[in-house]
Design an enzyme around this catalytic site. Structure first.
Site, PDB file in Angstrom:
ATOM      1  N   VAL A   1       0.815  -1.219   0.000  1.00 42.48           N
ATOM      2  CA  VAL A   1       0.000   0.000   0.000  1.00 42.48           C
ATOM      3  C   VAL A   1       0.845   1.263   0.000  1.00 42.48           C
ATOM      4  CG1 VAL A   1      -1.990  -1.097   1.102  1.00 42.48           C
ATOM      5  CG2 VAL A   1      -0.229  -0.007   2.527  1.00 42.48           C
TER       6      VAL A   1
ATOM      7  N   ALA B   1       2.455   7.858  13.119  1.00 37.18           N
ATOM      8  CA  ALA B   1       1.697   7.489  11.917  1.00 37.18           C
ATOM      9  C   ALA B   1       0.204   7.509  12.182  1.00 37.18           C
ATOM     10  CB  ALA B   1       2.132   6.100  11.437  1.00 37.18           C
TER      11      ALA B   1
ATOM     12  N   TYR C   1       4.925   4.436  15.233  1.00 40.39           N
ATOM     13  CA  TYR C   1       3.534   3.985  15.132  1.00 40.39           C
ATOM     14  C   TYR C   1       2.579   5.052  15.651  1.00 40.39           C
ATOM     15  CZ  TYR C   1      -0.466   0.806  15.379  1.00 40.39           C
ATOM     16  OH  TYR C   1      -1.684   0.204  15.211  1.00 40.39           O
TER      17      TYR C   1
ATOM     18  N   SER D   1      -5.538   4.039  15.938  1.00 42.95           N
ATOM     19  CA  SER D   1      -5.173   3.276  17.129  1.00 42.95           C
ATOM     20  C   SER D   1      -5.237   4.185  18.337  1.00 42.95           C
ATOM     21  CB  SER D   1      -3.753   2.718  16.999  1.00 42.95           C
ATOM     22  OG  SER D   1      -3.282   2.219  18.241  1.00 42.95           O
TER      23      SER D   1
END
Length: 244
Positions: free
Chosen positions: A59, A153, A150, A135
């Site tokens: 992706v 992002a 993470y 998240s």
């Protein structure tokens, strides 16, 4: 004649993405799974049945995504669930940290951007929907050290979602994000030690881990007529962990 709706689900072959794909098929969508692992995609498609197609693509790579979605003319729903976590912390060697950072940003944030750019012109107007899977880590920085890339992002996913909602609103298309908390038995969490899981559950007011079906329920609502006046928001699906 009844026309089935088409949903594209990146990361749809495993974990939360697979749970979402399964729920969409039950809701009578045709589903296209997009991911990097051809064997996993083929296995997932076999489990999910004849309403599923799959495309092998990274992706985070534009050419891959152009090939993956280029032959679809009309899409009702885009789910950006692809992504992974790789540790990045201040105590790591910079070369390793930078390499992991780039990989995490590409998969989680750039991938969602590319998917949105390529699919947005194909979305049903009015009535199309983009749902980005974020998240709880976007707000907490993660539950352990190592979450620099993470968390960044996923926080970027929130900003991307707000901007998409603003640009797509004149076409009657919604864009939202879902921010799961601890979701058990996924590629992210399946190998976590029992004591860590027990600690998280103890901090969660509802007293249990989440499941992919919990996230899928929020997806189905946002994609339905009942959720059609909701756009530009991040919906937490975390059992109250943030207030626990």
């Amino acid at each position: 004649m009844f026309e089935r709706q088409l949903a594209i689900v990146t990361g749809g072959a495993s974990g939360i993405g697979f749970g979402i794909s399964e729920a969409l098929i039950k809701a009578e969508y045709d589903v296209v799974l997009v991911g990097r692992n051809e064997e996993r995609l083929a296995s997932a498609a076999k489990k999910l049945g004849s309403a599923v197609q799959w495309r092998c693509a990274d992706v985070g790579r534009r050419a891959d995504m152009e090939r993956a979605v280029g032959d679809f003319e009309r899409v009702s729903l885009l789910i950006n669930a692809a992504g992974f976590i790789s540790p990045v912390s201040l105590v790591m060697p910079l070369d390793e940290a930078e390499s992991n950072w780039d990989a995490v940003i590409d998969a989680n944030l750039k991938g969602s951007f590319l998917s949105a750019m390529l699919v947005a012109p194909k979305l049903k107007s009015p009535g199309g929907t983009i749902i980005n899977i974020s998240s709880i880590g976007a707000q907490t920085g993660g539950s352990r050290p190592g979450g620099l890339a993470y968390a960044a992002a996923k926080a970027g996913i929130h900003g991307l979602t707000y901007a998409l909602a603003r640009e797509l609103a004149p076409r009657g298309i919604t864009a939202n994000a879902i921010a799961p908390g601890f979701i058990a038995a996924t590629g992210f969490t399946g190998a976590w030690p029992e004591d860590r899981v027990a600690e998280i559950v103890a901090q969660t007011p509802l007293g249990r881990p989440g499941t992919p079906a919990d996230v899928a329920g929020a997806v189905l609502w946002l994609a339905s007529e009942a959720g059609s006046f909701v756009t530009g928001t991040v919906i937490p699906v975390n059992g109250g962990w943030r207030i626990g």
